[in-house]
Design an enzyme around this catalytic site. Structure first.
Site, short mmCIF file in Angstrom:
data_model
loop_
_atom_site.label_atom_id
_atom_site.label_comp_id
_atom_site.label_asym_id
_atom_site.label_seq_id
_atom_site.Cartn_x
_atom_site.Cartn_y
_atom_site.Cartn_z
N GLU A 261 0.89 -1.17 0.00
CA GLU A 261 0.00 0.00 0.00
C GLU A 261 0.92 1.21 0.00
O GLU A 261 1.45 1.60 1.03
CB GLU A 261 -0.90 -0.07 1.23
CG GLU A 261 -2.11 0.82 1.14
CD GLU A 261 -1.94 2.07 1.95
OE1 GLU A 261 -1.66 3.11 1.30
OE2 GLU A 261 -2.06 2.03 3.17
N CYS A 295 -1.56 9.09 2.66
CA CYS A 295 -1.40 8.57 1.29
C CYS A 295 -2.64 8.90 0.48
O CYS A 295 -2.59 8.90 -0.74
CB CYS A 295 -1.08 7.09 1.29
SG CYS A 295 -2.28 6.14 2.15
C1 UN1 Z 1 -2.57 6.14 4.88
O1 UN1 Z 1 -2.39 7.34 4.73
O2 UN1 Z 1 -1.63 5.32 4.74
O3 UN1 Z 1 -8.38 6.92 4.14
C2 UN1 Z 1 -3.85 5.55 5.34
C3 UN1 Z 1 -7.72 7.53 4.97
C4 UN1 Z 1 -7.33 6.82 6.24
C5 UN1 Z 1 -6.18 5.91 6.03
C6 UN1 Z 1 -5.01 6.51 5.33
N1 UN1 Z 1 -8.45 6.04 6.70
O4 UN1 Z 1 -7.36 8.69 4.80
#
Ligand code: UN1
Length: 508
Positions: A261, A295
């Site tokens: 991921e 992310c």
């Molecule tokens: C991440 O930034 O690795 O959807 C995860 C989102 C959060 C998870 C982000 N529930 O922004």
């Protein structure tokens, strides 16, 4: 903060290696954790050396032999109790996340809530790890498939979600009968130690074999060790595309399994048929929430030419209202970046954008003076760009938002898809045709595609992850559990003959 550290069992100097309920000695490099909030040293952690790493893996291998025999709902009950413990520790753990990582207190608490939610999800799942049955072509035969535990799951997690992403993996892996070894980011080791302390009590109270929940702390070499280790059948890694490529290659070279991921470069398309007020909230939170360090953060806005000027002006106004400062103070919207290295990358991206022709409508800059002593606070900024700029196709983990214009929806979708990453995407529109086109096979190429909500803040119930350089893995909800198990097809002959498949005759 001292009372929080006390509640979570964090001392000035901490061991960084655990096999579950027990901490084990190590002579690894000492890592100091500094808060980006005020630049102060919070505590130190002794990193995991090679011998300690081996001990953790050995204990995990032994624990697996026992843990895999526990009925899954019984394992689920342990995860249920972990969720209870997290409810009890939500406040201090949320505060520590906020202080060590720098995200707002609201988001720190939200992250712990995400842990509780995935545990609840996993408890239900513990009674639903089902396989299919199918009809055999032979008489008196039954055919079905079942899912068995896999073994050790190595979890490499990033600083930006220092606890939630670990729990997405562990909660599922544990009910699936796997054991876990966690390598948290060396930038947020104390959050990991706090989680280890919370789970250790729950595991001890339930007689869980020691080794089900390992912790190894260190820099890159620990991740490399996990990736190359044939005793670890699955490595789940969250972080940069650069890191993911290295992990994927090392795991692939030994034909192991990886769940990646990685980076996102998420865009929102703002149609001329959008509710612009609603769109504004989604765009601003997506771009500046967590100081642009998710992310799923919104990095690009692709705006229809008819509403471009109006929406840009709304954004500029909204950015004027943003309060930047101590994330533990709920009056502030934006906290610091994780460290000075991140600040340097932010500044370099702004320079690169300017050199490619980007026009800043909200200027960036590093903040100095009272309240900003850590040197990690930056101004969220907005630039007008062309979609093909190199910097626009690159993920910078900072609050820099790029604006671009489009005429036709097909063009907007092509821009949205025209980057190497494929994590999250959205369209803001009240036009059904546009919304459905965006979600169709000719639409967004991302793992997540939303309508009338932003790119970040996904719920745990859906599968989370993305395509292309985002790595292809799916964590969290839906049927993401399958990657944590091995599938076995079983054919049982209860007839008095042994007929061969495909009609083959083999008479003796
Ligand atoms: C991440 O930034 O690795 O959807 C995860 C989102 C959060 C998870 C982000 N529930 O922004």
């Amino acid at each position: 903060m001292q009372d929080i550290l006390d509640q979570l069992g964090i001392r000035q100097s901490n061991g960084g290696t655990a096999t579950g309920q027990k901490w084990i000695g190590s002579k690894g490099k000492v890592i100091a954790s500094f808060s980006p909030v005020d630049g102060k040293k919070i505590a130190e952690v002794v990193g995991t050396d090679e011998a300690a790493y081996d001990q953790v893996i050995k204990k995990a291998s032994e624990a697996f032999l026992e843990w895999r025999l526990w009925p899954s709902p019984k394992r689920g009950d342990v995860v249920r109790q972990f969720a209870e413990a997290l409810r009890k520790y939500k406040e201090p753990l949320g505060k520590l996340v906020s202080y060590e990582m720098g995200k707002s207190l609201q988001e720190g608490l939200g992250e712990v809530q995400e842990m509780i939610d995935i545990c609840d999800f996993a408890v239900g799942l513990s009674r639903q790890l089902h396989g299919l049955t199918m009809h055999s072509e032979r008489p008196g035969h039954r055919m079905y498939e079942q899912w068995h535990p896999l073994g050790i799951v190595g979890i490499i997690s990033a600083f930006n979600f220092p606890v939630a992403v670990w729990s997405w993996n562990t909660a599922l892996a544990w009910v699936c009968g796997d054991v876990c070894v966690w390598k948290p980011s060396e930038k947020t080791p104390l959050c990991a130690i706090a989680c280890q302390n919370i789970i250790a009590d729950v595991f001890a109270a339930n007689g869980v074999p020691e080794g089900v929940c390992g912790l190894v702390i260190g820099e890159r070499e620990i991740g490399e060790r996990l990736a190359a280790d044939t005793r670890v059948p699955l490595v789940s890694a969250t972080g940069s595309t650069r890191m993911g490529k290295a992990v994927g290659a090392a795991v692939g070279a030994r034909l192991g399994r990886s769940l990646l991921e990685l980076g996102g470069n998420n865009a929102i398309i703002i149609s001329k048929d959008a509710d612009l007020e609603m769109a504004l909230v989604g765009c601003v939170f997506g771009a500046v929430g967590t100081a642009g360090q998710r992310c799923t953060s919104t990095r690009r806005l692709i705006i229809h030419e008819d509403v471009y000027d109006a929406f840009r002006d709304k954004l500029v106004n909204a950015y004027k209202q943003l309060r930047i400062g101590d994330p533990l103070d709920e009056a502030n919207h934006v906290g610091p970046l994780i460290d000075k290295g991140a600040v340097a990358m932010y500044s370099a991206a702004i320079e690169k954008c300017k050199s490619e022709g980007g026009q800043f409508v909200v200027e960036g800059g590093v903040l100095e003076g009272k309240g900003y002593e850590s040197g990690c606070y930056v101004k969220p900024c907005i630039a007008e760009v062309q979609p093909h700029y190199e910097i626009v196709c690159h993920e910078t983990f900072a609050p820099i938002l790029y604006l671009m214009k489009y005429k036709m929806l097909e063009e907007a979708i092509a821009i949205q898809n025209g980057v190497p990453q494929g994590l999250s995407s959205s369209i803001m529109t009240l036009n059904l045709r546009e919304a459905e086109t965006f979600l169709s096979s000719a639409g967004s190429d991302c793992g997540i595609a939303n309508v009338n909500i932003g790119t970040s803040g996904a719920e745990i119930g859906g599968a989370f992850g993305g395509e292309k350089e985002t790595g292809g893995g799916r964590e969290s909800g839906s049927d993401a559990w399958r990657i944590y198990m091995r599938r076995q097809t079983n054919t049982i002959n209860y007839s008095t003959k042994l007929p061969l498949a495909q009609g083959i005759k083999f008479d003796l």
